[in-house]
Scaffold this motif. Structure first.
Motif, short mmCIF file in Angstrom:
data_model
loop_
_atom_site.label_atom_id
_atom_site.label_comp_id
_atom_site.label_asym_id
_atom_site.label_seq_id
_atom_site.Cartn_x
_atom_site.Cartn_y
_atom_site.Cartn_z
N GLY A 156 2.41 5.91 -6.51
CA GLY A 156 1.97 7.07 -7.28
C GLY A 156 0.46 7.20 -7.40
O GLY A 156 -0.02 7.95 -8.26
N ALA A 157 -0.29 6.50 -6.56
CA ALA A 157 -1.75 6.53 -6.66
C ALA A 157 -2.31 7.94 -6.44
O ALA A 157 -1.90 8.64 -5.52
N LYS A 158 -3.22 8.34 -7.32
CA LYS A 158 -3.91 9.62 -7.22
C LYS A 158 -5.41 9.36 -7.24
O LYS A 158 -5.89 8.50 -7.98
N TYR A 159 -6.14 10.13 -6.45
CA TYR A 159 -7.57 9.92 -6.34
C TYR A 159 -8.30 11.12 -6.95
O TYR A 159 -8.84 11.98 -6.26
N ASN B 34 -11.42 15.81 -6.56
CA ASN B 34 -10.03 15.42 -6.34
C ASN B 34 -9.85 15.19 -4.85
O ASN B 34 -9.83 16.15 -4.08
N ALA B 35 -9.78 13.95 -4.46
CA ALA B 35 -9.70 13.62 -3.03
C ALA B 35 -8.25 13.65 -2.56
O ALA B 35 -7.40 12.92 -3.10
N PRO B 36 -7.95 14.48 -1.56
CA PRO B 36 -6.58 14.64 -1.07
C PRO B 36 -6.18 13.52 -0.12
O PRO B 36 -6.07 13.71 1.08
N LEU B 37 -5.96 12.34 -0.67
CA LEU B 37 -5.65 11.17 0.13
C LEU B 37 -4.23 10.70 -0.10
O LEU B 37 -3.68 10.86 -1.19
N SER B 38 -3.65 10.10 0.92
CA SER B 38 -2.34 9.46 0.75
C SER B 38 -2.55 8.17 -0.04
O SER B 38 -3.65 7.61 -0.07
N PRO B 39 -1.51 7.67 -0.70
CA PRO B 39 -1.65 6.47 -1.55
C PRO B 39 -1.74 5.18 -0.74
O PRO B 39 -0.85 4.34 -0.75
#
Length: 286
Positions: A204-207, A232-237
């Motif tokens: 569930g990591a959010k950047y 808000n960085a659109p990265l996968s966890p």
């Protein structure tokens, strides 16, 4: 086998060894320094862009291009290299291993296996002011233990944050002790501490703004490089989030407004506003 045949065989083996080394060097040279060395596809304003990689990167900000594949280890490395191990609650330990891929390093030894999971605060004393980070020692014990060790060794002192992101990639990356951050260096993003450890706290990591996370070059390849998110960085966890900035985000915003020296194709590069880390301290949370 005749002497001539033996000479041919030795020459062929020598060529094969040289070719393998060249392949490994080229593989390392493709790693890009911001947001891991896996390729992350992100959707921005209805379009899909390739997220550049965080850590292990050999491309300079001026010439960086999106990576097309992660570097692969040679068969011998894959089969024999030691693997880092996750936190063992029973023993209270983490397993750190020496980095076997030959990346440039400021070697300071391995962190102690025994870790302290009490809440902590990490302070980055920089040329732009103090950045205070509440770190999650309970959720990321191996990561926080590594930072505490490196801080004690004065590992980060004098290092420069070498890569500033863009509107689509709002991060400031630091932690390469060898980075020049001058917009010219071909090796910024390669440096580390000479060891690796596991990913943590990914579910569930959010950047989001203020999150501080580890850069990496693939699963369980964390070293010393990290990034601070200012949007808000659109990265996968895939990148261990280990803390949140509680003071100093205005510093990151100021650096962001200053822009980069020489933007790469992805808009990222060494920041014009130099951020030099003077000292890092880790203290118990009050």
């Amino acid at each position: 086998m005749s002497g001539k045949d033996r000479q041919k065989q030795l020459a062929r083996e020598h060529y094969e060894r040289q070719n393998q080394r060249r392949i490994e060097r080229e593989a390392r040279a493709k790693r890009n320094a911001i947001i891991g060395t896996s390729v992350t596809a992100v959707v921005i304003i209805g379009g899909v862009i390739a997220a550049t990689t965080l850590l292990g990167g050999n491309d300079s900000p001026a010439t960086a291009t999106p990576a097309t594949s992660a570097p692969s280890a040679s068969p011998s490395e894959t089969s024999t290299a030691a693997k880092p191990t996750a936190f063992d609650p029973a023993g209270g330990t983490c397993g750190y291993v020496a980095d076997a891929d030959g990346s440039p390093a400021k070697n300071v030894g391995l962190p102690p296996a025994k870790v302290d999971t009490k809440p902590k605060t990490m302070t980055l004393k920089t040329s732009q002011g103090d950045i205070v980070i509440a770190v999650s020692a309970d959720k990321t014990p191996c990561t926080v233990n590594s930072f505490a060790f490196l801080a004690q060794k004065k590992f980060f002192n004098g290092s420069k944050c070498h890569r500033l992101g863009s509107d689509q990639f709002p991060v400031l990356q630091c932690g390469d002790p060898l980075a020049k951050a001058d917009g010219k260096s071909q090796t910024d993003g390669q440096g580390g501490p000479g060891y690796r450890f596991v990913n943590e706290n990914l579910k569930g990591a959010k950047y989001t703004r203020g999150v501080v996370a580890m850069a990496n070059s693939g699963p369980d390849t964390n070293g010393s490089q990290f990034f601070i998110v200012y949007g808000n960085a659109p990265l996968s966890p895939d990148y261990t989030p280990f803390g949140t900035v509680t003071k100093g985000m205005e510093i990151i915003d100021k650096v962001n407004k200053g822009g980069v020296i020489t933007p790469g194709p992805d808009g990222t590069g060494a920041p014009k506003e130099t951020v030099e880390i003077k000292d890092v301290t880790m203290s118990s949370k009050s």
